[in-house]
Design a protein around this motif. Structure first.
Motif: not given
Ligand SMILES: [Zn+2]
Length: 290
Positions: A90, A92, A160, A179
């Motif tokens: 993802h 992040d 998330h 996550d």
């Molecule tokens: Zn994350």
């Protein structure tokens, strides 16, 4: 200073050096989860990599230092095998930084970087040279074969964040969830970026993937029962917080009083459970109460 004191200071210095050496080695750990499927832990984060006869696919690079160490671990476990692709699980930055460093360390410039299509915008907005933008994206499912191994990327909807890819390696029965699920750990702090109620569908959607073993972005790997326990936890959490909202408790009162003793032994329960209560409270007291 007496001779005795000098010796004591030296002894302490040696002891500290020993502890520092051990800590440095504990920064990372590579674990073979199944045949040719490895979990790479860097401090508190996990990446995964899969070896094939045509090269290695890496799922998350974590950070620049982590990626350099990861390159060394790939060389150790799969000598001579080239880097074939990188997948960002993802957007992040704490999981998906370091792709450029990994390519450089493995002398594989320009390998595909694969991600969910919704990961592109936040990564481009960040504009970090250490997190180059994805070059291949998918929407619902991506399936490709490399060196005789099938690799699947599933999208289970927002959880998330709205752009989490779930890899699945069919011949090994291994999936990787980052996550939004873990093995007997509370959710991250106050679940600030989470999508409710879509999260529940993504979590139960994991069980639609026929994995036997599941690697997580944090903490130890688990199995299908780990996901059943996560589902039960979030169901129990939601029911308990709903009771608190309906009883007229404020968010602070709910965070203070709601407890789920059955999960008291879970990782991060003491620090994060009251924050999990706050996250669910904000959803239920906001638009999620009906
Ligand atoms: Zn994350």
């Amino acid at each position: 200073m007496t001779r005795f004191a000098t010796r004591s200071v030296l002894a302490i210095a040696v002891a500290l050096a020993t502890v520092a050496g051990a800590a440095a080695q504990d920064n990372y750990e590579t674990t073979e989860i199944a045949d040719g499927v490895y979990q790479f832990r860097w401090i508190g984060h996990n990446a995964m990599f899969v070896t094939t006869e045509a090269g290695v696919v890496v799922f998350d690079t974590i950070g620049v230092d982590a990626a350099r160490r990861l390159a060394a671990e790939i060389r150790r476990t799969a000598p001579g095998s080239p880097l074939a692709a990188i997948v960002y699980i993802h957007s992040d930055a704490d999981h998906a930084t370091g792709a450029a460093a990994l390519m450089e360390a493995m002398e594989a410039p320009g390998v595909p970087i694969i991600a969910h299509e919704l990961a592109v915008a936040p990564i481009e907005a960040r504009g970090s040279a250490d997190q180059p933008a994805p070059t291949v994206t998918f929407a619902d499912k991506l399936r490709f074969q490399l060196g005789g191994r099938w690799i699947e990327l599933h999208y289970l909807g927002p959880s998330h964040t709205d752009n989490i890819a779930v890899p699945y390696i069919p011949d090994a029965g291994v999936a990787f969830a980052v996550d939004f699920a873990s093995n007997d750990r509370a959710g991250f702090r106050d679940l600030a970026t989470w999508y409710f109620p879509e999260f529940f569908d993504a979590l139960s959607g994991l069980l639609g993937i026929p994995f036997e073993t599941i690697v997580f972005g944090h903490g130890p790997a688990g199995d299908r029962a780990s996901i059943q326990r996560q589902i039960a936890y979030y169901d129990d959490l939601t029911a308990a917080v709903r009771d608190a909202v309906e009883a007229g408790l404020t968010e602070d009162e709910a965070a203070e009083s709601v407890r789920l003793d059955a999960y008291a032994g879970w990782g991060n329960y003491e620090q994060w459970f009251p924050l999990n209560v706050r996250g669910v409270y904000r959803w239920l007291a906001g638009d999620g109460g009906q």
